[in-house]
Design a protein around this motif. Structure first.
Motif, PDB file in Angstrom:
ATOM      1  N   VAL A 230       0.864  -1.184   0.000  1.00 18.24           N
ATOM      2  CA  VAL A 230       0.000   0.000   0.000  1.00 18.24           C
ATOM      3  C   VAL A 230       0.901   1.236   0.000  1.00 18.24           C
ATOM      4  O   VAL A 230       2.116   1.136   0.179  1.00 18.24           O
ATOM      5  CB  VAL A 230      -0.946   0.044   1.231  1.00 18.24           C
ATOM      6  CG1 VAL A 230      -1.982  -1.062   1.151  1.00 18.24           C
ATOM      7  CG2 VAL A 230      -0.151  -0.028   2.536  1.00 18.24           C
ATOM      8  N   LEU A 267      -2.211  -2.252  -3.596  1.00 24.04           N
ATOM      9  CA  LEU A 267      -3.648  -2.182  -3.324  1.00 24.04           C
ATOM     10  C   LEU A 267      -4.035  -0.732  -3.033  1.00 24.04           C
ATOM     11  O   LEU A 267      -3.595  -0.145  -2.042  1.00 24.04           O
ATOM     12  CB  LEU A 267      -4.003  -3.069  -2.134  1.00 24.04           C
ATOM     13  CG  LEU A 267      -3.598  -4.549  -2.257  1.00 24.04           C
ATOM     14  CD1 LEU A 267      -4.034  -5.326  -1.028  1.00 24.04           C
ATOM     15  CD2 LEU A 267      -4.174  -5.165  -3.525  1.00 24.04           C
ATOM     16  N   ASN A 269      -7.051   1.041  -2.128  1.00 25.02           N
ATOM     17  CA  ASN A 269      -8.426   0.867  -1.640  1.00 25.02           C
ATOM     18  C   ASN A 269      -9.060  -0.340  -2.341  1.00 25.02           C
ATOM     19  O   ASN A 269     -10.161  -0.271  -2.897  1.00 25.02           O
ATOM     20  CB  ASN A 269      -9.259   2.125  -1.863  1.00 25.02           C
ATOM     21  CG  ASN A 269      -8.789   3.291  -1.009  1.00 25.02           C
ATOM     22  OD1 ASN A 269      -8.367   3.100   0.130  1.00 25.02           O
ATOM     23  ND2 ASN A 269      -8.844   4.494  -1.554  1.00 25.02           N
ATOM     24  N   GLU A 270      -8.323  -1.448  -2.312  1.00 22.62           N
ATOM     25  CA  GLU A 270      -8.726  -2.675  -2.991  1.00 22.62           C
ATOM     26  C   GLU A 270      -8.497  -3.870  -2.085  1.00 22.62           C
ATOM     27  O   GLU A 270      -7.940  -3.743  -0.989  1.00 22.62           O
ATOM     28  CB  GLU A 270      -7.907  -2.863  -4.268  1.00 22.62           C
ATOM     29  CG  GLU A 270      -8.034  -1.752  -5.290  1.00 22.62           C
ATOM     30  CD  GLU A 270      -7.049  -1.929  -6.425  1.00 22.62           C
ATOM     31  OE1 GLU A 270      -7.469  -2.432  -7.497  1.00 22.62           O
ATOM     32  OE2 GLU A 270      -5.857  -1.591  -6.230  1.00 22.62           O
ATOM     33  N   ASN A 271      -8.898  -5.037  -2.568  1.00 24.90           N
ATOM     34  CA  ASN A 271      -8.665  -6.266  -1.820  1.00 24.90           C
ATOM     35  C   ASN A 271      -8.294  -7.394  -2.754  1.00 24.90           C
ATOM     36  O   ASN A 271      -8.570  -7.340  -3.967  1.00 24.90           O
ATOM     37  CB  ASN A 271      -9.882  -6.634  -0.959  1.00 24.90           C
ATOM     38  CG  ASN A 271     -11.117  -6.923  -1.800  1.00 24.90           C
ATOM     39  OD1 ASN A 271     -11.243  -7.981  -2.410  1.00 24.90           O
ATOM     40  ND2 ASN A 271     -12.034  -5.958  -1.852  1.00 24.90           N
ATOM     41  N   VAL A 284      -6.805  -6.776   2.540  1.00 20.36           N
ATOM     42  CA  VAL A 284      -7.448  -5.499   2.258  1.00 20.36           C
ATOM     43  C   VAL A 284      -6.385  -4.397   2.368  1.00 20.36           C
ATOM     44  O   VAL A 284      -5.680  -4.313   3.381  1.00 20.36           O
ATOM     45  CB  VAL A 284      -8.598  -5.227   3.254  1.00 20.36           C
ATOM     46  CG1 VAL A 284      -9.264  -3.884   2.946  1.00 20.36           C
ATOM     47  CG2 VAL A 284      -9.618  -6.362   3.212  1.00 20.36           C
ATOM     48  N   VAL A 286      -5.668  -0.239   2.074  1.00 16.62           N
ATOM     49  CA  VAL A 286      -6.188   1.124   1.922  1.00 16.62           C
ATOM     50  C   VAL A 286      -5.046   2.083   1.599  1.00 16.62           C
ATOM     51  O   VAL A 286      -3.895   1.853   1.957  1.00 16.62           O
ATOM     52  CB  VAL A 286      -6.911   1.611   3.201  1.00 16.62           C
ATOM     53  CG1 VAL A 286      -8.127   0.757   3.490  1.00 16.62           C
ATOM     54  CG2 VAL A 286      -5.968   1.627   4.404  1.00 16.62           C
ATOM     55  N   GLY A 298      -7.454   7.022   2.309  1.00 16.71           N
ATOM     56  CA  GLY A 298      -7.928   5.664   2.544  1.00 16.71           C
ATOM     57  C   GLY A 298      -9.443   5.580   2.627  1.00 16.71           C
ATOM     58  O   GLY A 298     -10.086   6.434   3.239  1.00 16.71           O
ATOM     59  N   ALA A 303     -12.384  -0.404   0.020  1.00 14.20           N
ATOM     60  CA  ALA A 303     -11.332  -1.424  -0.019  1.00 14.20           C
ATOM     61  C   ALA A 303     -11.872  -2.816   0.294  1.00 14.20           C
ATOM     62  O   ALA A 303     -11.350  -3.817  -0.213  1.00 14.20           O
ATOM     63  CB  ALA A 303     -10.215  -1.066   0.953  1.00 14.20           C
ATOM     64  N   SER A 304     -12.905  -2.904   1.110  1.00 13.42           N
ATOM     65  CA  SER A 304     -13.437  -4.205   1.520  1.00 13.42           C
ATOM     66  C   SER A 304     -14.778  -4.521   0.864  1.00 13.42           C
ATOM     67  O   SER A 304     -15.507  -5.403   1.326  1.00 13.42           O
ATOM     68  CB  SER A 304     -13.588  -4.243   3.038  1.00 13.42           C
ATOM     69  OG  SER A 304     -14.442  -3.201   3.484  1.00 13.42           O
ATOM     70  N   SER A 317      -2.639  -0.880   6.309  1.00 15.91           N
ATOM     71  CA  SER A 317      -2.932   0.550   6.453  1.00 15.91           C
ATOM     72  C   SER A 317      -1.713   1.222   7.054  1.00 15.91           C
ATOM     73  O   SER A 317      -1.326   0.922   8.194  1.00 15.91           O
ATOM     74  CB  SER A 317      -4.159   0.761   7.350  1.00 15.91           C
ATOM     75  OG  SER A 317      -4.480   2.133   7.460  1.00 15.91           O
TER      76      SER A 317
END
Length: 411
Positions: A230, A267, A269-271, A284, A286, A298, A303-304, A317
């Motif tokens: 991240v 990532l 804001n992805e998973n 996850v 952010v 974030g 993200a989730s 994070s």
């Protein structure tokens, strides 16, 4: 200009008292000259680098060392100041008493001589932080430590019992000055043979180009279940002046490309899901979210968005302030959060398993190591690199290895 005059005046007072201890212990005039010569060089170098300094213009290696050597002489001298002032608590009342009782018989010299023993003790005490800071600058910043933890979760999927992850954070590649030491640390990471590697932000200080000399080295990182990352607050290029918004945007795109070239799945804001034997855990990630004026890009919900409530979740994070502000109280149960950002302030005292202290604790409640709340864990990595101060004292660069176990810790 005024603030620099005030700065020099304050340092002059500190130096006056520090020199009292020095000249009480030795009468050698050459050593006295050496004392003032070293002081003049360090202060002169500091003023030269920081007079008119603007952080947005960038922070070079020479700036870092000017700051580091300044700290190396300031901290011991402040300790000398405290001891010498402590001695004056007794000398001043004695001088006043002699003034009124002895008058001219004292021939104007009312102060008792400083005691050599007190000055020797003061210099001995001052030598401790002086040596520690110099060690931190020359050796401590590459004194990599592998810290291992085992965390138990009753709802960990059976296929992931014994799953091992390695976390690194805060590389700050623009600060490095020894490629071989960095390569050694990468080898140390690979020696852990973890299933997955997580990087939790701040790959650079400001510019993507800082990472270019280390791309091939970091590309050697190996993990059979992948490498995920991240962004941290420094990765966005917010702290320097750009000629245009387009150049700033291009810098971020360049950094994203570098992470991809290294092999990180960045990532934003992805998973992602890691699957084994028909079971899965969610990763996850952010973008940076921090309190106290730091970027809040974030988006935990976004993200989730593809993660189920009952999935086992590992959250990346960068800033640990995000954990208590949004994560712990979220409707989703985030089993493990991995953060960095604090660096442990690169200064503190640690006796593993017994004692841990750094001034950064007054800024961040979770600042280094494992914390637990409401059945959720966070690990705050002390950082792989360093920033501003070109060293580490007592808080060493960290490679975290966490083994996940199914079941209760009491089992």
């Amino acid at each position: 200009m005024i603030r620099w005059i005030i700065f020099i005046a304050i340092f002059g007072v500190i130096d006056f008292y520090a020199f009292q201890a020095f000249k009480t212990v030795t009468k050698n005039s050459w050593l006295h000259i050496a004392y003032w010569l070293v002081t003049a060089l360090v202060i002169g170098n500091f003023v030269y680098h920081y007079y008119g300094f603007n952080r947005s213009d960038g922070f070079s290696h020479s700036h870092a060392f000017a700051f580091g050597f300044f700290i190396a002489v300031l901290v011991p001298k402040m300790l000398l100041l405290i001891v010498m002032l402590g001695e004056d608590v007794f000398r001043v009342p004695q001088a006043i008493y002699r003034y009124f009782t002895e008058g001219d018989n004292a021939r104007g010299n009312y102060f008792a001589s400083r005691r050599k023993f007190i000055s020797q003790v003061a210099l001995g005490l001052a030598a401790i932080p002086f040596s520690a800071i110099l060690y931190g600058i020359y050796k401590g910043k590459y004194n990599f430590k592998v810290l291992k933890y085992t965390l138990h979760f009753e709802d960990l999927p059976e296929a992931f019992d014994g799953f091992k992850l390695t976390q690194i954070s805060d590389v700050h590649s623009g600060s490095f000055d020894n490629v071989e030491k960095v390569a050694y640390a990468i080898d140390l990471i690979n020696e852990q043979q973890s299933d997955v590697i997580f990087f939790t932000g701040d790959m650079v200080n400001n510019k993507a180009e800082e990472m270019l000399p280390y791309v091939d080295i970091f590309s050697k990182l190996k993990a059979k279940e992948g490498k995920y990352s991240v962004l941290g607050n420094h990765d966005y290029g917010d702290y320097i002046k750009w000629d245009s918004t387009e150049l700033k945007a291009q810098n971020l795109n360049d950094l994203k490309s570098i992470q991809k070239k290294i092999g990180f799945d960045l990532l934003l804001n992805e998973n992602r899901f890691i699957e084994k034997q028909g079971e899965r855990i969610a990763v996850v990630g952010v973008e940076n979210w921090g309190k106290g004026g730091f970027k809040k890009a974030g988006d935990l919900k976004k993200a989730s968005s593809k993660v189920n409530e009952d999935d086992f979740k590992i959250l990346l994070s960068h800033d640990p302030s995000h954990w208590e502000a949004e994560v712990v109280g979220d409707n989703y149960h985030y089993h493990l959060t991995l953060s960095g950002h604090t660096h442990g302030m690169q200064f503190g005292i640690e006796i593993p398993g017994w004692f841990k202290w750094s001034p950064v604790k007054w800024r961040y409640k979770q600042w280094a190591g494992i914390y637990e709340k409401l059945g959720q864990y966070i690990n705050v990595n002390r950082g792989f690199g360093y920033l501003a101060f070109p060293g580490r004292v007592g808080i060493w660069p960290e490679i975290t290895v966490i083994t996940l176990k199914r079941g209760s810790n009491n089992a």
